[in-house]
Each structure stands twice: as C-alpha cells, then as structure tokens.
Design an enzyme around this catalytic site. Structure first.
Site, PDB file in Angstrom:
ATOM      1  N   HIS A  91       0.840  -1.206   0.000  1.00 22.16           N
ATOM      2  CA  HIS A  91       0.000   0.000   0.000  1.00 22.16           C
ATOM      3  C   HIS A  91       0.876   1.258   0.000  1.00 22.16           C
ATOM      4  CE1 HIS A  91      -3.048  -2.773   2.161  1.00 22.16           C
ATOM      5  NE2 HIS A  91      -3.516  -2.550   0.960  1.00 22.16           N
ATOM      6  N   LYS A 140     -15.466  -7.958   2.492  1.00 19.23           N
ATOM      7  CA  LYS A 140     -14.614  -8.687   3.443  1.00 19.23           C
ATOM      8  C   LYS A 140     -15.005  -8.383   4.893  1.00 19.23           C
ATOM      9  CE  LYS A 140     -10.887  -8.043   0.155  1.00 19.23           C
ATOM     10  NZ  LYS A 140      -9.784  -7.142  -0.188  1.00 19.23           N
ATOM     11  N   ARG A 146      -1.485  -5.609  -8.768  1.00 18.64           N
ATOM     12  CA  ARG A 146      -0.323  -6.453  -8.459  1.00 18.64           C
ATOM     13  C   ARG A 146      -0.039  -7.456  -9.559  1.00 18.64           C
ATOM     14  NH1 ARG A 146      -2.857  -7.677  -2.753  1.00 18.64           N
ATOM     15  NH2 ARG A 146      -4.507  -7.959  -4.282  1.00 18.64           N
ATOM     16  N   SER A 154      -2.708  -7.957   2.254  1.00 24.20           N
ATOM     17  CA  SER A 154      -3.101  -7.992   3.671  1.00 24.20           C
ATOM     18  C   SER A 154      -3.568  -9.404   4.030  1.00 24.20           C
ATOM     19  CB  SER A 154      -4.235  -7.009   3.922  1.00 24.20           C
ATOM     20  OG  SER A 154      -3.832  -5.720   3.587  1.00 24.20           O
TER      21      SER A 154
HETATM   22  O1  PNS Z   1      -8.854  -3.321  -0.564  1.00 24.85           O
HETATM   23  P1  PNS Z   1     -10.111  -3.857  -1.162  1.00 24.85           P
HETATM   24  O2  PNS Z   1     -10.882  -4.670  -0.153  1.00 24.85           O
HETATM   25  O3  PNS Z   1      -9.877  -4.621  -2.441  1.00 24.85           O
HETATM   26  O4  PNS Z   1     -11.010  -2.561  -1.535  1.00 24.85           O
HETATM   27  C1  PNS Z   1     -12.306  -2.710  -2.059  1.00 24.85           C
HETATM   28  C2  PNS Z   1     -13.046  -1.345  -1.997  1.00 24.85           C
HETATM   29  C3  PNS Z   1     -12.994  -0.768  -0.610  1.00 24.85           C
HETATM   30  C4  PNS Z   1     -12.377  -0.375  -2.950  1.00 24.85           C
HETATM   31  C5  PNS Z   1     -14.534  -1.582  -2.419  1.00 24.85           C
HETATM   32  O5  PNS Z   1     -15.083  -2.612  -1.657  1.00 24.85           O
HETATM   33  C6  PNS Z   1     -15.399  -0.336  -2.255  1.00 24.85           C
HETATM   34  O6  PNS Z   1     -15.299   0.578  -3.042  1.00 24.85           O
HETATM   35  N1  PNS Z   1     -16.234  -0.299  -1.198  1.00 24.85           N
HETATM   36  C7  PNS Z   1     -17.113   0.818  -0.896  1.00 24.85           C
HETATM   37  C8  PNS Z   1     -18.557   0.482  -1.274  1.00 24.85           C
HETATM   38  C9  PNS Z   1     -18.770   0.599  -2.774  1.00 24.85           C
HETATM   39  O7  PNS Z   1     -18.745   1.677  -3.349  1.00 24.85           O
HETATM   40  N2  PNS Z   1     -18.983  -0.545  -3.448  1.00 24.85           N
HETATM   41  C10 PNS Z   1     -19.169  -0.629  -4.883  1.00 24.85           C
HETATM   42  C11 PNS Z   1     -17.846  -0.757  -5.603  1.00 24.85           C
HETATM   43  S1  PNS Z   1     -18.039  -0.905  -7.349  1.00 24.85           S
END
Ligand code: PNS
Length: 165
Positions: A18, A42, A95, A133
């Site tokens: 990150h 998650k 990645r 993570s």
């Molecule tokens: O680190 P991650 O878990 O891959 O991040 C995922 C994240 C936080 C970017 C995604 O879950 C997110 O944007 N969550 C907020 C809710 C939302 O807008 N969901 C629709 C995404 S298209």
C-alpha cells in the site's frame, strides 16, 4: 488547480505494498486521500479506527508527515465519498493480471454510477507485487515471519490482535 486523488481500500492491515502505491500516487495527484472503506465484501480483522491509526503511523514515519496525504474512513458508496472530497480520481494498485478483472469491473461500475469519476491503475513494484493484507494475516496466524511485508508497528498490532482473538 489542486488535483485530489482518492485511494480506497480495506487496508486490513496496511502493508508495504500500500505504501508503494501511495508513493506512486503522489507522482500523479497533488493531494491524496487514503480512504478506509467500512462497506466491503470482506470481514475485517481490525476496526476502521485501528486501520486508520496504523496508516497514519506509517505515513508519518515513512513519508515524513507528508501534508499531501490524509487518511479518512468512509461509509457507503465510494463514488459518493469521492464526490464529497471534491475529487474525480480513484487510485488503485494492480499487483498481477489476476487483479485486473475485479478492478476493471469495479472501475466500470464506479464510472457508470458517476460518469465524472475515473480510476487510475498504478502497477505494484517488483519488490511488493506479491504482498497482500490477506496473505500476511495468514502467515502471521501461522507464526511465519512477516517483517519484510509490513512495519514493526503493524506487526505488533497484528500479533496482539491475533493473540486476543
Ligand atoms: O482493498 P479492497 O478490499 O480490495 O477494496 C475494495 C473497496 C474498498 C475499494 C470496495 O469494496 C469499495 O469501493 N467499497 C465501498 C462500497 C462501494 O462503493 N462498493 C461498490 C464498488 S463498485
């Protein structure tokens, strides 16, 4: 005009991967908001406040209290949060090719929801591309050595969290 970027994620916990993306993002935006999502698919190990504390510690120690970076926790849709920050740029790290499908789908959904918002993908460095993570939590749970993948501060938080589980 100041270009504001939002770097969203779970950051559960923050890794050297990150930090690599944060450093790279600062080459393309003037101000970066590291955005910890409450709503993800998650189940996090750390609370949003604990994750914020760890990222802030890392930023202060590795980026030298960089004023161009701030950390926020948000609830609900990412695109609404990005708008509320006065930004139209989402930063995500890639990645491997395997990340691409999920990331591409999310970026298309976000742009469909808010056409003014675009996602910039930044490639992970060769030193960090295998770090996640999820993997470091698994290795730590099994008493493996994770000191190359995160800081001592996060390592201690992870150890005590796992001990108290
Ligand atoms: O680190 P991650 O878990 O891959 O991040 C995922 C994240 C936080 C970017 C995604 O879950 C997110 O944007 N969550 C907020 C809710 C939302 O807008 N969901 C629709 C995404 S298209």
């Amino acid at each position: 005009m100041t270009k504001i970027g939002v770097y969203p994620g779970s950051f559960d916990p923050v890794t050297k991967g990150h930090l690599d993306i944060i450093n790279k993002a600062l080459l393309v935006v003037d101000h970066l908001i590291v955005a910890i999502a409450c709503d993800t698919t998650k189940t996090p190990l750390f609370t949003a406040e604990e994750r914020k504390e760890m990222i802030e510690f890392e930023i202060n120690h590795t980026l030298g209290r960089n004023k161009a970076v701030e950390v926020k926790v948000f609830e609900g849709l990412l695109v609404n949060f990005v708008n509320s920050c006065g930004s139209s740029v989402i930063i995500r790290g890639l990645r491997a090719v395997s990340d691409f499908e999920y990331e591409f789908q999310m970026s298309c959904m976000n742009t469909k929801l808010q056409p003014n918002i675009q996602t910039i993908f930044l490639p992970a460095s060769e030193k960090t591309h295998f770090i996640s993570s999820k993997l470091i939590k698994q290795v730590a749970r099994l008493n493996g050595d994770i000191k190359d993948f995160t800081s001592e501060f996060v390592l201690d938080k992870l150890k005590s969290k796992l001990k108290n589980q």
